[in-house]
Structure formats: C-alpha cells, structure tokens
Write an enzyme that holds these catalytic residues in place. Sequence first.
Site, PDB file in Angstrom:
ATOM      1  NE  ARG A 138     -31.588 -57.762   5.554  1.00  0.00           N
ATOM      2  CZ  ARG A 138     -32.715 -57.513   6.230  1.00  0.00           C
ATOM      3  NH1 ARG A 138     -33.267 -56.295   6.169  1.00  0.00           N
ATOM      4  NH2 ARG A 138     -33.283 -58.448   6.957  1.00  0.00           N
ATOM      5  CB  CYS A 191     -39.501 -58.552   4.293  1.00  0.00           C
ATOM      6  SG  CYS A 191     -40.597 -58.482   5.720  1.00  0.00           S
TER       7      CYS A 191
END
Length: 279
Positions: A176, A236
């Site tokens: 990611r 995050c």
Amino acid sequence: MDALVSTEWLAGELGANDLRIVDASWHMPAENRNARAEFEAAHIPGAVFFDIDEIADTSSPLPHMLPSPEKFASRAQALGLGDGSRIVVYDNSDLRSSARAWWMLRVFGAHRVAILDGGFQKWQAEGRPVESGKPVVRHRHFTPWEDRSAVRTLEQMKANLTTKAEQVLDARSASRFAGAEPEPRPGLRAGHIPGARNLPYRQLLAEDGTFKRGEDLRAAFEQAGIDLSRPVVTTCGSGITAAVLAFGLHLLGHDKVALYDGSWTEWGSQPDTPVVTGA
C-alpha cells in the site's frame, strides 16, 4: 503501572478499586466483524467497550477523527473512566486498535494508561476468566482537557514537506505504501506522502502477537530509516495503526511523537496533495 502490562499482571489486579479495563477492538469494514457484539459475547471481567467510531467527531467526513474534549469526557464518564483511574486497554483485533484508544486517552489527559500485551487473544489462549453481557457502569468524573501537541493536521503535514522538521513514518503495508495495491477505501489515490518512511505496524510484534521490546523494537525503527533522536509523525490509513507505531516509540522512551489524525484517508483524497509511488 508500566505502559505495557502482561496478562498475568492484569489477572492479579482484577477487582482493584482504581482499575478500569477497556476493550477497544476495531475492525476494517471488509472483515464483517461486529466488535461490540463480540465484546458482549465475551470480554475480560469488568471491561467496558470503547467504540472508536462513536467516540469521535461524527460530523467529519473522515473516519473516527478526534472528538471535542467535552464529548470525549462525556463518553469517558459514561464508561466509568474517571480522573485518577488506572486504565488498561486491550483489543481482539489484528490491527492492535487498543493503541488508538491509548493514544486518545493520553491526548485527553489520562496518563495512567497501559496496553495489555497480546490482547484478548492471549488472555483467552491462557484460559483466563471472561464474562458476557453489557456491563453495569458507575459514572465517574473525567475532566475535559486536551493536549494537541501529539496531533497533526493536514496543514501541518503540508508545511512539513518544506521544513522537514519531523520524520514521517507510515504504518501501512509495504504494497500500500508503494502504491502497488489499491486502497481499501474508495476514492483514494495510491502511494505515500513524499519523504515518508515505511514501517508496517506488524513489524513491531513478535510471532505470538506481543510487542517486541528493547533492541528488537529499536532495530525495527532504525531499519526503517528513522533517527530516534529526532521528532516523528506517524500515519497510516485512518489513524488506527499509526498509534501502534506511536506506542512502540513510547516504549523506547521516545516521546517526541505525533500522529497525523486524518492519515491517508485525508491525504489521498485531496486534489492538491503530492503523492509518491514506489518503495
């Protein structure tokens, strides 16, 4: 009380007058798990459920952003969390979402807060007692207070692109972070904040799900390229696992740490924020 407590320690403290136990389990929507229902089915005796999605600024389009001090204090009081309480937070989540509640409690003035090492999985695996149902809670006074020195906003993160005063550390998976894998939330670009380093939060955990300690923990940050003498901002997907990195730094005695509350859900959805792909 240490910042990280063992299941053995907690078992010995059950029933202490000043001890409050909090289940802060949270799961990604795609997992189709109901954290509150799981709590009511089985939890550590005396625990209350901390709803990360509700103890939040629900007027924000972003998920579980910090609420106002007044709302947080109201919810804390309703959970029986009072001024002077010793609070132990745990979770039954692979995301170690207890760290998010630990961070929030500290932002809003509760400093005697610990995380249960290994969480509910370890507690159950050891055959320790559990109970079910909704707890009966006695309200306690929690003074509204807020210290935003550990919180970063979008504008502050944009400014840091120029000043580079704070190292940015991303807790998402390597794929990611690199933009090789689509984001789980729709409408987000893939990639990361320019200059950020990557330390997937799972790298702070041992094989049994407990936190690494000492040199093993320090090495995880240093191998990610973090200078532990300088300030760090963690980020995050939506501010949950960023708190795991913040907690790991706290265990190392490194408290020049802030968390970007909007995280990638905010940054990746903006039309004018620069995005980098690749490792």
